[in-house]
Write an enzyme that holds these catalytic residues in place. Structure first.
Site, PDB file in Angstrom:
ATOM      1  N   PHE A 225       0.818  -0.942  -0.550  1.00 39.81           N
ATOM      2  CA  PHE A 225       0.139   0.192  -0.135  1.00 39.81           C
ATOM      3  C   PHE A 225       1.342   1.678   0.258  1.00 39.81           C
ATOM      4  O   PHE A 225       1.184   2.067   1.245  1.00 39.81           O
ATOM      5  CB  PHE A 225      -0.701   0.185   1.287  1.00 39.81           C
ATOM      6  CG  PHE A 225      -1.783  -1.277   1.537  1.00 39.81           C
ATOM      7  CD1 PHE A 225      -3.156  -1.310   0.916  1.00 39.81           C
ATOM      8  CD2 PHE A 225      -1.647  -2.299   1.976  1.00 39.81           C
ATOM      9  CE1 PHE A 225      -3.438  -2.712   1.134  1.00 39.81           C
ATOM     10  CE2 PHE A 225      -1.557  -3.179   2.527  1.00 39.81           C
ATOM     11  CZ  PHE A 225      -3.367  -3.329   1.630  1.00 39.81           C
ATOM     12  N   CYS A 335      -5.480   3.208   9.778  1.00 40.02           N
ATOM     13  CA  CYS A 335      -6.058   4.761   9.327  1.00 40.02           C
ATOM     14  C   CYS A 335      -7.898   5.001   9.917  1.00 40.02           C
ATOM     15  O   CYS A 335      -8.432   5.895   9.526  1.00 40.02           O
ATOM     16  CB  CYS A 335      -5.690   5.580   8.345  1.00 40.02           C
ATOM     17  SG  CYS A 335      -6.044   4.713   6.979  1.00 40.02           S
TER      18      CYS A 335
HETATM   19  C1  LIG Z   1      -2.733   5.612   3.707  1.00 40.94           C
HETATM   20  S1  LIG Z   1      -1.997   5.135   1.851  1.00 40.94           S
HETATM   21  C2  LIG Z   1      -0.773   4.576   1.650  1.00 40.94           C
HETATM   22  C3  LIG Z   1      -0.075   6.229   2.495  1.00 40.94           C
HETATM   23  C4  LIG Z   1       1.435   5.424   2.001  1.00 40.94           C
HETATM   24  N1  LIG Z   1       1.944   4.449   2.910  1.00 40.94           N
HETATM   25  C5  LIG Z   1       2.937   6.983   2.663  1.00 40.94           C
HETATM   26  O1  LIG Z   1       3.046   6.846   3.412  1.00 40.94           O
HETATM   27  O2  LIG Z   1       3.043   7.722   1.463  1.00 40.94           O
HETATM   28  C6  LIG Z   1      -3.064   3.827   1.882  1.00 40.94           C
HETATM   29  C7  LIG Z   1      -3.197   3.341   0.044  1.00 40.94           C
HETATM   30  O3  LIG Z   1      -3.247   2.038  -0.681  1.00 40.94           O
HETATM   31  C8  LIG Z   1      -3.742   1.879  -2.146  1.00 40.94           C
HETATM   32  N2  LIG Z   1      -4.180   0.333  -1.808  1.00 40.94           N
HETATM   33  C9  LIG Z   1      -5.368   0.262  -1.343  1.00 40.94           C
HETATM   34  N3  LIG Z   1      -6.655  -1.070  -1.516  1.00 40.94           N
HETATM   35  C10 LIG Z   1      -5.373  -1.232  -1.454  1.00 40.94           C
HETATM   36  C11 LIG Z   1      -5.245  -2.823  -1.966  1.00 40.94           C
HETATM   37  N4  LIG Z   1      -6.544  -3.441  -2.445  1.00 40.94           N
HETATM   38  N5  LIG Z   1      -3.924  -3.264  -2.754  1.00 40.94           N
HETATM   39  C12 LIG Z   1      -3.534  -2.658  -2.502  1.00 40.94           C
HETATM   40  N6  LIG Z   1      -3.022  -1.180  -2.340  1.00 40.94           N
HETATM   41  C13 LIG Z   1      -4.197  -0.753  -2.406  1.00 40.94           C
HETATM   42  C14 LIG Z   1      -4.346   3.142  -2.270  1.00 40.94           C
HETATM   43  O4  LIG Z   1      -4.583   2.983  -3.640  1.00 40.94           O
HETATM   44  C15 LIG Z   1      -3.156   3.744  -0.773  1.00 40.94           C
HETATM   45  O5  LIG Z   1      -2.744   4.588  -2.146  1.00 40.94           O
END
Ligand SMILES: C[S@@+](CC[C@H](N)C(=O)[O-])C[C@H]1O[C@@H](n2cnc3c(N)ncnc32)[C@H](O)[C@@H]1O
Length: 391
Positions: A225, A335
């Protein structure tokens, strides 16, 4: 001004600075209010409790901004709160030109988030009442920060739960599609209008830095993610031999790749995939990592989805435990304010039982200091994390 009386007993929590009045706790209004009207809140006997704004259609019908009789809601109050928020952030010495300036109730401004990205400001409105006060907010921001531009965003649930009609867009000066920010010794491109949330996950700043402590020489690290690469870049900068970073969003990964170039960091494998599927693939291929970071989007958006969210965390943790080497680390975050630290520990406890591994907890985290949370409103503490070492 319209007077709102609350039912007997409700005044105790308001006197203890609980700033919300639920629809079910309202005894009556002196006059039928319109969405966004300013109101005086009184107890059942008519004694003053506070000043707030109202949305009679919303489950949280009144949000109180002031508990002082001498401090009504006006342009001055908004400016004073923003001024205080600026002074607090200055004291934090965050080593970044990007920070959260206003964290809603945490800065006594419910319904308002203000994030600063260098010379630009993103304002996120999530209540009808705050959208009616926004001109005072913009005026104060322009006067106190002198930004080159302000971009207005609308909170995820604002139109469904608050009936908000405002649109997103530039409300002052001009705002480019992309802004480059500095966080410590790294630079990031932030997509203002197209990015997730206000553009960047400022709340994880301290953890992105902390993760470097868990990177040993020649480490193989996994950032699940990864969004625009925040953890992955820090892993690489800390000397990781190999970093694999995974996200489901192609747009986020495009920016992540540019961020790696911007910082002269090579050797990160960017993978567009669903993290759950990808973990299964890694396990079936027998790949192992020294550090696995998982920073998923909120799994529990309401209390009714806590059980499902727990299943999600447990599954992620089981899979991560399968691919982490002995003496390796797992860092995982939530979160969603519905998920507490206890929930995260319980998910980990159940996962280790399933895979029969021993772990010890080496740390825990919460949102960085520019996201202060209000004791009375647990929702303002939404981000938690656990660091575990596999023995
Ligand atoms: C909270 S953000 C992560 C922030 C990151 N750690 C940073 O420091 O900027 C969550 C991310 O999870 C991704 N996401 C959502 N569902 C997902 C999935 N099933 N598999 C992979 N990525 C996913 C979203 O696109 C988003 O970029």
């Amino acid at each position: 001004m319209i007077q709102v009386r609350v039912k007997p007993g409700v005044e105790d929590s308001i006197r203890a600075f609980f700033p919300w009045v639920y629809k079910r706790d309202i005894m009556g209004y002196s006059k039928k209010p319109q969405k966004g009207d300013l109101v005086v809140v009184r107890d059942y006997a008519g004694r003053f409790l506070g000043y707030g704004y109202v949305n009679p259609d919303s489950a949280i019908s009144v949000r109180i901004l002031s508990f002082e009789k001498e401090e009504p809601i006006d342009k001055e109050l908004i400016r004073k709160r923003i001024q205080k928020a600026i002074e607090y952030r200055k004291r934090l010495n965050l080593q970044s030109d990007a920070y959260r300036l206003v964290h809603s109730e945490g800065d006594l401004l419910p319904g308002l988030v203000v994030d600063v990205y260098g010379d630009y400001v993103v304002v996120e409105l999530s209540t009808y009442g705050m959208s009616k006060l926004k001109h005072w907010v913009f005026e104060a921001l322009v006067d106190l920060l002198k930004p080159k531009g302000i971009y207005q965003k609308i909170g995820e649930y604002a139109s469904s739960s608050e009936g908000m009609e405002d649109e997103e867009g530039v409300v002052h000066g001009s705002v480019p599609e992309e802004v480059v920010i500095t966080e410590g010794d790294l630079k990031y491109k932030v997509q203002i209008s197209a990015g997730q949330k206000t553009g960047f996950f400022l709340d994880q700043r301290r953890e992105r830095r902390f993760i470097r402590k868990l990177v040993r020489e020649k480490s193989h690290c996994l950032d699940l993610f990864c969004y625009t690469g925040g953890f992955a870049l820090n892993m690489k900068r800390a000397g990781a031999e190999k970093v694999v970073a995974v996200d489901i969003s192609d747009r986020a990964l495009q920016t992540a790749k540019l961020n790696a170039e911007l910082n002269n960091l090579s050797g990160i494998e960017w993978v567009e995939a669903n993290a759950f599927d990808y973990l299964r693939k890694l396990q079936s291929e027998g790949r192992k990592f020294d550090l696995v970071v998982m920073d998923p989007p909120p799994f529990a958006k309401s209390s009714s989805s806590i059980q499902n969210a727990m299943r999600g965390y447990k599954e992620l943790l089981i899979r991560a435990l399968h691919i982490v080497k002995p003496q390796g680390y797992i860092a995982f975050y939530s979160c969603s304010f519905h998920i507490t630290e206890e929930h995260l520990l319980k998910a980990l406890f159940e996962a280790v039982k399933d895979v029969r591994k021993r772990v010890r907890i080496i740390g825990k985290s919460f949102q960085d200091l520019d996201h202060p949370w209000l004791l009375q409103i647990p929702n303002t503490l939404y981000l938690k994390g656990i660091y575990a070492e596999v023995l």
